[in-house]
Design a protein around this motif. Structure first.
Motif, PDB file in Angstrom:
ATOM      1  N   GLY A 168     -24.734-107.554 -31.936  1.00  0.00           N
ATOM      2  CA  GLY A 168     -23.641-107.764 -30.986  1.00  0.00           C
ATOM      3  C   GLY A 168     -22.565-106.695 -31.009  1.00  0.00           C
ATOM      4  N   ALA A 169     -22.841-105.554 -31.615  1.00  0.00           N
ATOM      5  CA  ALA A 169     -21.843-104.485 -31.696  1.00  0.00           C
ATOM      6  C   ALA A 169     -21.781-103.710 -30.383  1.00  0.00           C
ATOM      7  N   GLY A 170     -20.572-103.495 -29.889  1.00  0.00           N
ATOM      8  CA  GLY A 170     -20.370-102.672 -28.712  1.00  0.00           C
ATOM      9  C   GLY A 170     -20.359-101.196 -29.078  1.00  0.00           C
ATOM     10  N   ARG A 171     -20.060-100.321 -28.086  1.00  0.00           N
ATOM     11  CA  ARG A 171     -20.076 -98.880 -28.348  1.00  0.00           C
ATOM     12  C   ARG A 171     -19.035 -98.476 -29.376  1.00  0.00           C
ATOM     13  N   TRP A 172     -17.856 -99.114 -29.340  1.00  0.00           N
ATOM     14  CA  TRP A 172     -16.805 -98.758 -30.275  1.00  0.00           C
ATOM     15  C   TRP A 172     -17.191 -99.122 -31.698  1.00  0.00           C
ATOM     16  N   LYS A 173     -17.749-100.332 -31.888  1.00  0.00           N
ATOM     17  CA  LYS A 173     -18.153-100.756 -33.231  1.00  0.00           C
ATOM     18  C   LYS A 173     -19.366 -99.959 -33.709  1.00  0.00           C
ATOM     19  N   GLN A 174     -20.227 -99.548 -32.793  1.00  0.00           N
ATOM     20  CA  GLN A 174     -21.348 -98.687 -33.189  1.00  0.00           C
ATOM     21  C   GLN A 174     -20.834 -97.350 -33.721  1.00  0.00           C
ATOM     22  N   THR A 175     -19.791 -96.841 -33.053  1.00  0.00           N
ATOM     23  CA  THR A 175     -19.198 -95.581 -33.512  1.00  0.00           C
ATOM     24  C   THR A 175     -18.588 -95.735 -34.897  1.00  0.00           C
ATOM     25  N   LEU A 176     -17.883 -96.845 -35.110  1.00  0.00           N
ATOM     26  CA  LEU A 176     -17.199 -97.062 -36.387  1.00  0.00           C
ATOM     27  C   LEU A 176     -18.167 -97.319 -37.531  1.00  0.00           C
ATOM     28  N   HIS A 177     -19.223 -98.085 -37.279  1.00  0.00           N
ATOM     29  CA  HIS A 177     -20.084 -98.568 -38.356  1.00  0.00           C
ATOM     30  C   HIS A 177     -21.427 -97.849 -38.465  1.00  0.00           C
ATOM     31  N   VAL A 178     -21.777 -97.048 -37.453  1.00  0.00           N
ATOM     32  CA  VAL A 178     -23.037 -96.311 -37.517  1.00  0.00           C
ATOM     33  C   VAL A 178     -22.816 -94.807 -37.402  1.00  0.00           C
ATOM     34  N   THR A 179     -22.113 -94.398 -36.333  1.00  0.00           N
ATOM     35  CA  THR A 179     -21.965 -92.962 -36.069  1.00  0.00           C
ATOM     36  C   THR A 179     -21.126 -92.261 -37.130  1.00  0.00           C
ATOM     37  N   PHE A 225      -8.976 -79.468 -37.266  1.00  0.00           N
ATOM     38  CA  PHE A 225     -10.171 -79.990 -37.936  1.00  0.00           C
ATOM     39  C   PHE A 225     -10.752 -81.211 -37.225  1.00  0.00           C
ATOM     40  N   PRO A 226      -9.949 -82.205 -36.817  1.00  0.00           N
ATOM     41  CA  PRO A 226     -10.539 -83.376 -36.144  1.00  0.00           C
ATOM     42  C   PRO A 226     -11.016 -83.100 -34.720  1.00  0.00           C
ATOM     43  N   ALA A 227     -10.485 -82.064 -34.079  1.00  0.00           N
ATOM     44  CA  ALA A 227     -10.788 -81.822 -32.662  1.00  0.00           C
ATOM     45  C   ALA A 227     -12.282 -81.684 -32.386  1.00  0.00           C
ATOM     46  N   PRO A 228     -13.042 -80.839 -33.110  1.00  0.00           N
ATOM     47  CA  PRO A 228     -14.484 -80.745 -32.820  1.00  0.00           C
ATOM     48  C   PRO A 228     -15.244 -82.024 -33.135  1.00  0.00           C
ATOM     49  N   ILE A 229     -14.759 -82.800 -34.108  1.00  0.00           N
ATOM     50  CA  ILE A 229     -15.405 -84.089 -34.416  1.00  0.00           C
ATOM     51  C   ILE A 229     -15.252 -85.035 -33.231  1.00  0.00           C
ATOM     52  N   ILE A 230     -14.035 -85.095 -32.692  1.00  0.00           N
ATOM     53  CA  ILE A 230     -13.768 -85.960 -31.539  1.00  0.00           C
ATOM     54  C   ILE A 230     -14.597 -85.518 -30.337  1.00  0.00           C
ATOM     55  N   LEU A 231     -14.673 -84.187 -30.103  1.00  0.00           N
ATOM     56  CA  LEU A 231     -15.466 -83.679 -28.983  1.00  0.00           C
ATOM     57  C   LEU A 231     -16.938 -84.051 -29.147  1.00  0.00           C
ATOM     58  N   ALA A 232     -17.466 -83.900 -30.370  1.00  0.00           N
ATOM     59  CA  ALA A 232     -18.868 -84.240 -30.621  1.00  0.00           C
ATOM     60  C   ALA A 232     -19.121 -85.727 -30.386  1.00  0.00           C
ATOM     61  N   LEU A 233     -18.199 -86.573 -30.813  1.00  0.00           N
ATOM     62  CA  LEU A 233     -18.350 -88.018 -30.595  1.00  0.00           C
ATOM     63  C   LEU A 233     -18.303 -88.351 -29.105  1.00  0.00           C
ATOM     64  N   ILE A 238     -29.051 -88.954 -36.880  1.00  0.00           N
ATOM     65  CA  ILE A 238     -28.851 -90.371 -37.206  1.00  0.00           C
ATOM     66  C   ILE A 238     -30.023 -91.188 -36.664  1.00  0.00           C
ATOM     67  N   ASP A 239     -30.529 -92.075 -37.487  1.00  0.00           N
ATOM     68  CA  ASP A 239     -31.661 -92.925 -37.114  1.00  0.00           C
ATOM     69  C   ASP A 239     -31.268 -93.847 -35.956  1.00  0.00           C
ATOM     70  N   GLN A 240     -32.000 -93.759 -34.846  1.00  0.00           N
ATOM     71  CA  GLN A 240     -31.694 -94.559 -33.662  1.00  0.00           C
ATOM     72  C   GLN A 240     -31.916 -96.050 -33.896  1.00  0.00           C
ATOM     73  N   GLU A 241     -32.730 -96.386 -34.896  1.00  0.00           N
ATOM     74  CA  GLU A 241     -32.953 -97.801 -35.193  1.00  0.00           C
ATOM     75  C   GLU A 241     -31.679 -98.482 -35.684  1.00  0.00           C
ATOM     76  N   LEU A 242     -30.775 -97.700 -36.257  1.00  0.00           N
ATOM     77  CA  LEU A 242     -29.504 -98.275 -36.701  1.00  0.00           C
ATOM     78  C   LEU A 242     -28.685 -98.751 -35.507  1.00  0.00           C
ATOM     79  N   TYR A 243     -28.719 -97.976 -34.406  1.00  0.00           N
ATOM     80  CA  TYR A 243     -28.010 -98.397 -33.199  1.00  0.00           C
ATOM     81  C   TYR A 243     -28.653 -99.649 -32.601  1.00  0.00           C
ATOM     82  N   GLU A 244     -29.977 -99.689 -32.628  1.00  0.00           N
ATOM     83  CA  GLU A 244     -30.671-100.861 -32.097  1.00  0.00           C
ATOM     84  C   GLU A 244     -30.325-102.102 -32.906  1.00  0.00           C
TER      85      GLU A 244
END
Length: 315
Positions: free
Chosen positions: A214-225, A103-111, A202-208
């Motif tokens: 000051g969020a990096g890619r990892w924190k963007q994944t955790l808190h937005v993606t 179950f988690p495998a396709p989620i990880i691949l998509a991320l 997902i709204d790209q403005e959330l990433y902006e």
């Protein structure tokens, strides 16, 4: 269609008049939907009539109506049978491993693909991971059998790292890893499509906004993606929980043998042997009905829990 605009008042006659007018207006859509209705009636609802043979001693000569009613005799025979514990254990373990690893495998691949910036390489990865889904299950099982043979690829790799050659599919402890691993390989890319679609919404403005904070890619994944695709994950998880007791018998029949029955035999393969090979139609129907009831209970329970915890549900 405009079914949501049906008259709230006026009784049955007004509602039938509305349906007639709606059908005339959207007859093209109704005709497109007609094959779907016919399919479900013929292959999903009409077969429910035959489920009553689970409570009878069915004989082809007597038919459904002419067979003797025996109550829950076949259910008791299954629950008290010699193989009940083994079948339940193998079915639940295979489902649990599929949930844990598959179950988690396709989620990880998509991320991971969502983080790729080179479009050509991203398309290449998508193509490579999608292709195994279109390979016939018979071919996949043949590959697993050949690779697991004494002189197969898996043994060549094992010897390369200092291991010893052995016939992997003749050892019960190896069946589950081979079954789950080959299933992940075949379905990984295809199952990731729904999550890739959810990521694109997902709204790209959330990433902006996250970058400004000051969020990096990892924190963007955790808190937005992840929060953005969480409803999709929950819905897919609920649907998967509704299939816990359904382990496809085709792949197991193609892979298992007498040496691996201890870990490979599940409810669906047992139903196949008793129902088709031994012609115990009533007994196999009882086992299949038990399977369906458990799946329905798990589906409804998971849906209710999800609805209460995060307001996300199928119904």
């Amino acid at each position: 269609m405009s079914m949501n605009h049906a008259p709230a008042k006026g009784g049955v006659r007004a509602y039938l008049h509305f349906l007639k007018r709606d059908f005339i207006r959207y007859r093209g859509l109704y005709f497109m939907f007609l094959p779907v209705i016919v399919y479900f009636i013929l292959f999903h609802y009409m077969p429910m009539y035959g489920a009553q043979i689970a409570f009878k001693d069915f004989t082809p000569n007597g038919g459904i109506e002419g067979s003797v009613f025996v109550g829950v005799k076949h259910f008791e025979s299954f629950f008290n049978g010699l193989y009940f514990t083994r079948l339940m254990k193998n079915t639940l373990l295979l489902s649990a491993y599929q949930m844990l690893f598959g179950f988690p495998a396709p989620i990880i691949l998509a991320l991971m693909m969502n983080e790729l910036r080179v479009k050509a390489f991203k398309r290449f990865v998508q193509t490579v991971t999608y292709l195994p889904y279109f390979v016939s299950l018979m071919v996949v099982c043949s590959l697993v059998i050949n690779f697991s043979a004494y002189n197969g690829l898996f043994n060549d790799i094992a010897v390369l790292f200092g291991g010893e050659r052995t016939s992997l599919l003749l050892q019960p402890q190896n069946y589950r890893p081979l079954h789950i691993g080959s299933g992940i390989w075949q379905n990984l890319g295809w199952n990731s499509i729904v999550y890739i679609s959810a990521l694109s919404a997902i709204d790209q403005e959330l990433y902006e906004a996250a970058v400004i904070d000051g969020a990096g890619r990892w924190k963007q994944t955790l808190h937005v993606t992840l929060p953005g695709i969480l409803p999709t994950i929950v819905i897919m998880l609920i649907m998967r929980l509704g299939q816990v007791m359904n382990i496809g018998f085709e792949k197991i029949i193609l892979l298992y043998n007498d040496a691996t029955l201890e870990t490979a035999d599940v409810i669906s393969t047992y139903v196949y042997r008793r129902g088709l090979l031994d012609a115990s139609y009533s007994f196999s129907s009882a086992v299949g009905l038990f399977n369906s009831v458990v799946n329905t209970f798990l589906l409804v329970t998971a849906n209710a829990i999800s609805n209460k915890l995060n307001d996300t549900s199928l119904f």
